[in-house]
Design an enzyme around this catalytic site. Structure first.
Site, PDB file in Angstrom:
ATOM      1  N   THR A 154       0.812  -1.203   0.000  1.00 21.02           N
ATOM      2  CA  THR A 154       0.000   0.000   0.000  1.00 21.02           C
ATOM      3  C   THR A 154       0.855   1.267   0.000  1.00 21.02           C
ATOM      4  O   THR A 154       1.999   1.232   0.412  1.00 21.02           O
ATOM      5  CB  THR A 154      -0.831  -0.063   1.292  1.00 21.02           C
ATOM      6  OG1 THR A 154      -1.680  -1.189   1.229  1.00 21.02           O
ATOM      7  CG2 THR A 154      -1.637   1.168   1.535  1.00 21.02           C
ATOM      8  N   GLY A 184      -9.173  -5.125   1.846  1.00 15.67           N
ATOM      9  CA  GLY A 184      -8.254  -5.138   2.971  1.00 15.67           C
ATOM     10  C   GLY A 184      -8.481  -3.986   3.927  1.00 15.67           C
ATOM     11  O   GLY A 184      -9.557  -3.385   3.983  1.00 15.67           O
ATOM     12  N   ASP A 185      -7.450  -3.643   4.667  1.00 12.87           N
ATOM     13  CA  ASP A 185      -7.584  -2.643   5.725  1.00 12.87           C
ATOM     14  C   ASP A 185      -7.509  -1.211   5.217  1.00 12.87           C
ATOM     15  O   ASP A 185      -8.011  -0.290   5.870  1.00 12.87           O
ATOM     16  CB  ASP A 185      -6.494  -2.847   6.777  1.00 12.87           C
ATOM     17  CG  ASP A 185      -5.103  -2.627   6.209  1.00 12.87           C
ATOM     18  OD1 ASP A 185      -4.769  -3.256   5.193  1.00 12.87           O
ATOM     19  OD2 ASP A 185      -4.332  -1.835   6.781  1.00 12.87           O
ATOM     20  N   THR A 205       0.270  -0.456   6.211  1.00 10.09           N
ATOM     21  CA  THR A 205       0.474  -1.342   5.066  1.00 10.09           C
ATOM     22  C   THR A 205       0.816  -2.728   5.577  1.00 10.09           C
ATOM     23  O   THR A 205       1.425  -2.871   6.634  1.00 10.09           O
ATOM     24  CB  THR A 205       1.600  -0.833   4.145  1.00 10.09           C
ATOM     25  OG1 THR A 205       1.732  -1.704   3.023  1.00 10.09           O
ATOM     26  CG2 THR A 205       2.934  -0.776   4.868  1.00 10.09           C
ATOM     27  N   GLY A 206       0.402  -3.756   4.846  1.00 12.02           N
ATOM     28  CA  GLY A 206       0.750  -5.106   5.268  1.00 12.02           C
ATOM     29  C   GLY A 206      -0.381  -6.088   5.065  1.00 12.02           C
ATOM     30  O   GLY A 206      -1.216  -5.923   4.178  1.00 12.02           O
TER      31      GLY A 206
END
Length: 289
Positions: A154, A184-185, A205-206
């Site tokens: 991200t 995602g988040d 990010t991740g």
């Protein structure tokens, strides 16, 4: 992401793109602009850089398409906007801001978000514009396998302006091989993006599923606001918790006092910083200052 698997050319291109994004955000702040305008400018610059997994250069879904997510939030009123699974807006973060400023909603997704985009005047592009040869190569290499290693990350930005207000913005193409409308988040307020003038601005990010489960961005701000922790201590605590549940990634955070931090539990994370009194600095690998 390590010195062993990033070519010198890719390393240099990423650093140049990071520097350009810092310049874009810093120019806004130097002119007395808001933190919200600064993070929007920085992230839009990163969305146009094919080195990163956002906008042009985003990874492919299992169907070989590109679906884009983004969020933006400002800390004064905690107004926020987000979009998920958009396919034609050149700058997803600009569309997220339009959701915040032009609708009563916080998040729009899929065909609804694409339909709303047509009412905003934001630049629309053919979906092929987002596809790059390198992402096509990665997709061919991975096939329809979900990228559990979350290798292609991200982009995000956090900022503090001259009035002491903070803001955060995040944009992503998700993970290679995602299926069934996976989100995602990044566009989820409180998971991958959050801003609160009482605490901090955060972008993550991740491994998105883990950041969602832990509500990382909001939890970091809660630790600062309620426990009195520094942004650095809170960030380290949250990334340790991400690691404890088997996740990987990192965060950047900025307090209203101007304290900035980053942390990750991976071998590298693209990052950079600039202030009114210090020049731009960029880094890639975890062992760089």
């Amino acid at each position: 992401m390590s010195r062993d698997n990033l070519t010198p050319e890719a390393d240099a291109a990423a650093r140049a793109a990071l520097s350009a994004a810092l310049d874009a955000g810093a120019a806004v702040l130097a002119a007395g602009g808001t933190a919200l305008d600064a993070v929007a400018a920085a992230v839009q610059s990163l969305e146009d850089a094919p080195e990163f997994n956002a906008g042009r250069g985003a990874v492919f879904t299992a169907d070989g398409t590109v679906e884009l997510d983004a969020a933006i939030m400002e800390g004064t009123t905690r107004h926020a906007g987000a979009v998920a699974r958009v396919t034609r807006t050149r700058s997803p973060v600009a569309l997220a801001r339009a959701v915040m400023e032009q609708t009563p909603h916080v998040m729009l997704a899929g065909i609804g978000a694409d339909a709303f985009a047509l009412t905003t005047g934001l630049e629309q592009v053919d979906p092929a514009w987002f596809r790059t040869p390198e992402r096509a190569r990665q997709f061919a290499e991975a096939g329809t396998t979900f990228d559990r290693a979350m290798k292609y990350g991200t982009v995000g930005a956090v900022a503090r302006d001259i009035h002491g207000h903070v803001a955060a913005a995040t944009s992503t193409g998700g993970v290679t091989g995602k299926r069934w409308g996976r989100i995602g988040d990044s566009p989820l307020i409180g998971a991958g993006t959050y801003a609160d003038d009482r605490a901090a601005a955060v972008s993550a990010t991740g491994s998105g599923e883990d950041f969602i489960r832990l509500g990382v961005a909001h939890e970091l701000c809660a630790r600062v606001r309620l426990l009195g922790e520094s942004v650095a201590d809170a960030a380290r605590t949250l990334i340790a918790e991400v690691g404890a549940v088997g996740g990987a990634g990192g965060v950047i955070a900025m307090s209203p006092a101007g304290d900035a931090t980053w942390t990750c539990n991976t071998s590298g994370m693209y990052r950079g910083s600039v202030t009114s009194t210090t020049p731009p600095r960029v880094a890639i690998y975890a062992d760089e200052a």
